[in-house]
Design an enzyme around this catalytic site. Structure first.
Site: not given
Length: 428
Positions: A314, A411
């Protein structure tokens, strides 16, 4: 609806020297929410992340019968009083933890549950989740797509036992089963059958949180987890800061030759973002502890790197942006699984870096980035918050760079854009 205009990314000619406190961890918040909904009583979560992904998770758990009471700093989660028997539809948005964790939770219920999400969510790999549900004896209607939307027909419980899955595409397939395994009649004996397993820190986080709640898990054999059936205890917890989100500020300091203090960095953590401790020195910077904080500082130059990011994929978009601004080529490996994230992150990074005049090349399992002078353009985010983070890092050194849909950052980080703008336009 008219799309918002591209956002002018702040640019700096001087070093960024700052002090940040990032919001709570999304990965930890969503795991804690599920375990609280499975607990043997109410749990209080202090300083959870309130963002689109966690709001979607809270809404999903509420749809399945849990009660979540929210105030400014705490969420109180009360498990369902009874098995829900009416059909519901759950919006996954673009949240991998919702689309992969909640179907296994829904399998414990007694009614059909339909899962759908954003346009980009419909291309994320879900075949493993669907196959796993079927191997547990559930009927799943997906019309052969292997992706959203699909409907899980729960029958009031799951026998469990031995399960074999290939989780090479995402560690979330493993965590999804581990989170609910203790509630299976026979528990869970889970084996990963693939050649590699990405993002192990996320699995370690799942196991640690289960053990904190009294769940017995045997992990003596690599790639195998035995979850014994039993109660998941209620537990009041405080959420750690999101260290992956801290990375964009760390990168901002390094690419401008500055420094940043990140407040309340946990001394011991399973978060993937803790890898910034070793990534920053690889780029020529330094890391120093100062009480509960970490101070990240740039070195004399931003050096090229060779990094295996298999366990911390990520972080790749922000690292790739740093690599595009370094003084030598970088090779980022071990991240083939990023092709199945919010977007195909490898292809997207190559496309957008090269759109700015850079030289990035997609490899079988990663990226090769050769620094070149960059020019202003509109950097497309593909509705992916990590791509937006990469864009704003590049904008610090590329005057006039525009970011498409910077608001996708909600998000995992509400108000990211105004926070970034305030910090990056302040005087040195």
């Amino acid at each position: 609806m008219t799309a918002p205009l591209p956002w002018p990314a702040p640019h700096r000619d001087t070093p960024f020297v700052g002090d940040v406190m990032v919001p709570g961890s999304k990965s930890l918040t969503n795991r804690v929410l599920i375990l609280a909904a499975l607990g043997d009583g109410p749990s209080v979560i202090t300083r959870p992340l309130a963002s689109r992904d966690t709001d979607l998770m809270a809404a999903a758990l509420t749809a399945l019968g849990a009660t979540i009471e929210r105030d400014a700093t705490t969420w109180t989660v009360t498990p369902p009083a009874a098995v829900r028997t009416d059909a519901v539809t759950i919006d996954c948005g673009l949240a991998g933890t919702v689309m992969r964790f909640v179907p296994l939770l829904a399998a414990l219920g007694g009614a059909p549950v339909t899962f759908d999400g954003d346009e980009h969510a419909r291309v994320r790999p879900m075949a493993t989740t669907i196959a796993t549900l079927r191997s547990l004896g559930l009927q799943v209607d997906d019309e052969g797509r292997g992706s959203l939307p699909f409907t899980v027909h729960a029958t009031g419980g799951v026998t469990g036992g031995e399960i074999r899955i290939d989780a090479s595409a995402s560690s979330q397939f493993v965590s999804a089963l581990l989170l609910v395994g203790a509630r299976f009649e026979k528990g869970l004996d889970l084996r990963h059958t693939g050649s590699s397993l990405p993002s192990m820190p996320h699995i370690d986080m799942t196991v640690a949180e289960l053990r904190r709640r009294g769940v017995r898990i045997d992990t003596d054999e690599p790639g195998r987890w035995i979850v014994h059936p039993g109660t998941i205890r209620a537990l009041d917890v405080e959420i750690e800061p999101d260290l992956s989100n801290a990375g964009v500020f760390i990168a901002g300091a390094l690419v401008t030759g500055g420094s940043v203090r990140v407040r309340s960095w946990p001394r011991h953590t399973d978060q993937a973002g803790d890898a910034w401790r070793t990534i920053v020195p690889a780029f020529g910077g330094t890391v120093a502890e100062d009480g509960a904080d970490l101070l990240f500082s740039a070195g004399e130059s931003l050096t090229g790197v060779e990094l295996d990011l298999h366990d911390v994929g990520e972080l790749t978009p922000v690292i790739a942006a740093m690599a595009a601004l370094a003084d030598g080529p970088s090779r980022l490996s071990g991240v083939a699984h990023l092709r199945g994230h919010e977007t195909d992150r490898l292809a997207a990074l190559v496309t957008e870096i090269n759109r700015l005049g850079g030289d990035a090349e997609e490899l079988e399992d990663g990226l090769l980035v050769r620094p070149r002078p960059l020019h202003a353009e509109t950097f497309r985010t593909y509705d992916d918050h990590r791509m937006a983070h990469a864009a704003v890092v590049l904008g610090l050194r590329v005057p006039g760079l525009l970011v498409e849909n910077v608001d996708t950052t909600i998000k995992t980080y509400p108000d990211f854009a105004p926070v970034w703008e305030r910090l990056m336009t302040q005087a040195p």
